[in-house]
Motif scaffolding. Structure first.
Motif, PDB file in Angstrom:
ATOM      1  N   PRO A 262      -2.230  -7.119   3.884  1.00 22.27           N
ATOM      2  CA  PRO A 262      -1.339  -6.308   3.291  1.00 22.27           C
ATOM      3  C   PRO A 262       0.057  -6.931   3.416  1.00 22.27           C
ATOM      4  CG  PRO A 262      -2.673  -4.951   4.486  1.00 22.27           C
ATOM      5  CD  PRO A 262      -3.274  -6.241   4.511  1.00 22.27           C
ATOM      6  N   TRP A 263       0.354  -7.632   4.463  1.00 16.64           N
ATOM      7  CA  TRP A 263       1.384  -8.349   4.690  1.00 16.64           C
ATOM      8  C   TRP A 263       1.795  -9.473   3.447  1.00 16.64           C
ATOM      9  CZ3 TRP A 263       1.974 -13.743   4.473  1.00 16.64           C
ATOM     10  CH2 TRP A 263       0.752 -14.409   4.841  1.00 16.64           C
ATOM     11  N   LEU A 264       0.648  -9.962   2.845  1.00 15.29           N
ATOM     12  CA  LEU A 264       1.030 -10.579   1.965  1.00 15.29           C
ATOM     13  C   LEU A 264       1.515 -10.220   0.441  1.00 15.29           C
ATOM     14  CD1 LEU A 264       0.517 -13.852   0.522  1.00 15.29           C
ATOM     15  CD2 LEU A 264      -1.601 -12.870  -0.004  1.00 15.29           C
ATOM     16  N   ALA A 265       0.871  -9.042   0.298  1.00 14.97           N
ATOM     17  CA  ALA A 265       1.320  -8.197  -0.823  1.00 14.97           C
ATOM     18  C   ALA A 265       2.744  -7.512  -0.623  1.00 14.97           C
ATOM     19  CB  ALA A 265       0.293  -6.920  -0.875  1.00 14.97           C
ATOM     20  N   PHE A 266       3.079  -7.269   0.740  1.00 10.35           N
ATOM     21  CA  PHE A 266       4.386  -6.588   0.970  1.00 10.35           C
ATOM     22  C   PHE A 266       5.371  -7.894   0.831  1.00 10.35           C
ATOM     23  CE2 PHE A 266       8.134  -5.556   3.857  1.00 10.35           C
ATOM     24  CZ  PHE A 266       8.187  -4.610   3.750  1.00 10.35           C
ATOM     25  N   ALA A 267       5.270  -8.798   1.463  1.00  4.42           N
ATOM     26  CA  ALA A 267       6.219 -10.182   1.375  1.00  4.42           C
ATOM     27  C   ALA A 267       6.377 -10.339  -0.077  1.00  4.42           C
ATOM     28  CB  ALA A 267       5.881 -11.244   2.104  1.00  4.42           C
ATOM     29  N   PHE A 268       5.697 -10.648  -0.972  1.00  3.70           N
ATOM     30  CA  PHE A 268       5.701 -10.761  -2.209  1.00  3.70           C
ATOM     31  C   PHE A 268       6.206  -9.703  -3.030  1.00  3.70           C
ATOM     32  CE2 PHE A 268       2.746 -14.624  -1.756  1.00  3.70           C
ATOM     33  CZ  PHE A 268       3.741 -15.444  -1.645  1.00  3.70           C
TER      34      PHE A 268
END
Length: 351
Positions: A262-268
């Motif tokens: 989820p952190w990847l989706a949040f960052a981008f």
């Protein structure tokens, strides 16, 4: 001595005569006239501008015996006059042109047509002809007629806007919800990023967490950018969106068994939010409906995303269950194609 004075006077007269054209190149205190009328789904704009000042602004001589290029004038007018119908900026096309004499001055007369998706409830005229580039003292006498109402104003350097009508809350919400839907389905870079995320989702729970994180992130930056609290250069944002596609596609190619977090989706998602705000920056949002506009636009985007996920993710799950060997190359092959698109967009946006 008299000869000397005579020669000096001749020289001064010669200099004055040479300067005269440039002194009178500007009309100074030039005038213009605007009449805007809405007829159903068409907005008609009769614009009259001082012919000499128009020619000077466009670095082109104009007189009543010369036919001016309507395409060139049309582009010039559209770049200096903005009309918003229910917050959406529209561009006009010149239907015909003429020259008219008003108070012993020649005026270029341009009739422009603006095609609308629906009959507007509110019209805003943002007028900038001559004011910043050739004649700051220019004034335009403007009249706007909409749904039986009439609004008049003198547009000048200090006062450049004329507004008439008001959009109701329901119409505003519907308009921005549809705009959000349209934006996600025509935003191919956003679609490819979402699909790339789906390739790295292993379960329904995983995809819910990814979509939720992406939604929260882009909602935050969409609001911040639209409210002009935080703004980033457009080229930087668009290039970063392309990089996000490249990054996730590379993971899918070289580590197809990886599970996206989820952190990847949040960052981008934070970057994509600035991209979503780009279309709103071209609009004139109604301050009375700002929250409704933002919320409806975001809901439209979310509905579009859910439709994409609902269509694509079941196909991905089905492909993974197949035992046919070549199927294993479908996701890496598709990711390679997405990678190519990301690289092309990145090069276009950077250079």
């Amino acid at each position: 001595m008299k000869k000397m004075i005579f020669i000096i006077m001749l020289i001064m007269l010669s200099i004055t005569s040479k300067q005269t054209p440039s002194v009178h190149a500007h009309t100074n205190n030039s005038e213009g006239y605007s009449l805007i009328q809405v007829h159903g789904e068409t907005l008609e704009y009769e614009l009259k501008l001082d012919l000499t000042e128009l020619g000077h602004s466009m670095n082109k001589e104009m007189d009543e015996n010369q036919r001016f290029d309507s395409k060139i004038v049309q582009d010039y007018v559209n770049s200096h006059i903005a009309i918003y119908a229910d917050s959406v900026k529209i561009k006009g096309k010149i239907k015909d042109t003429a020259v008219e004499t008003i108070n012993e001055r020649q005026f270029a007369v341009m009739n422009l047509n603006y095609e609308l998706d629906q009959k507007p409830q509110k019209v805003i005229l943002d007028y900038n002809m001559f004011l910043d580039d050739s004649d700051p003292s220019h004034a335009n006498f403007a009249t706007v007629k909409l749904q039986g109402e009439q609004q008049e104003a003198i547009l000048s350097y200090e006062s450049r806007e004329l507004e008439i009508g008001e959009v109701n809350a329901f119409q505003n919400a519907k308009q921005f919800l549809l705009l959000g839907l349209e934006h996600i389905f025509t935003g191919y870079d956003h679609i490819l990023f979402v699909i790339s995320l789906l390739f790295g989702a292993k379960t329904i729970r995983n995809i819910v967490s990814l979509v939720t994180a992406f939604t929260i992130a882009h909602s935050i930056t969409l609001a911040l950018a639209t409210l002009e609290i935080v703004q980033l250069p457009g080229r930087f944002v668009e290039s970063a969106i392309a990089l996000s596609i490249i990054y996730v596609a590379l993971i899918n190619i070289f580590n197809s068994d990886s599970k996206h977090q989820p952190w990847l989706a949040f960052a981008f998602g934070l970057i994509h939010g600035f991209g979503f705000a780009g279309i709103l920056s071209e609009m004139r949002l109604d301050g009375n409906h700002m929250v409704t506009s933002l919320l409806s636009f975001n809901i439209g985007i979310e509905i579009g995303q859910l439709l994409i996920v609902s269509l694509v993710f079941p196909i991905i799950l089905w492909l993974r269950k197949l035992t046919f060997q070549p199927v294993k190359w479908v996701i890496p092959g598709t990711s390679t194609a997405i990678l190519v698109f990301g690289l092309v967009w990145f090069i276009e946006r950077v250079f």
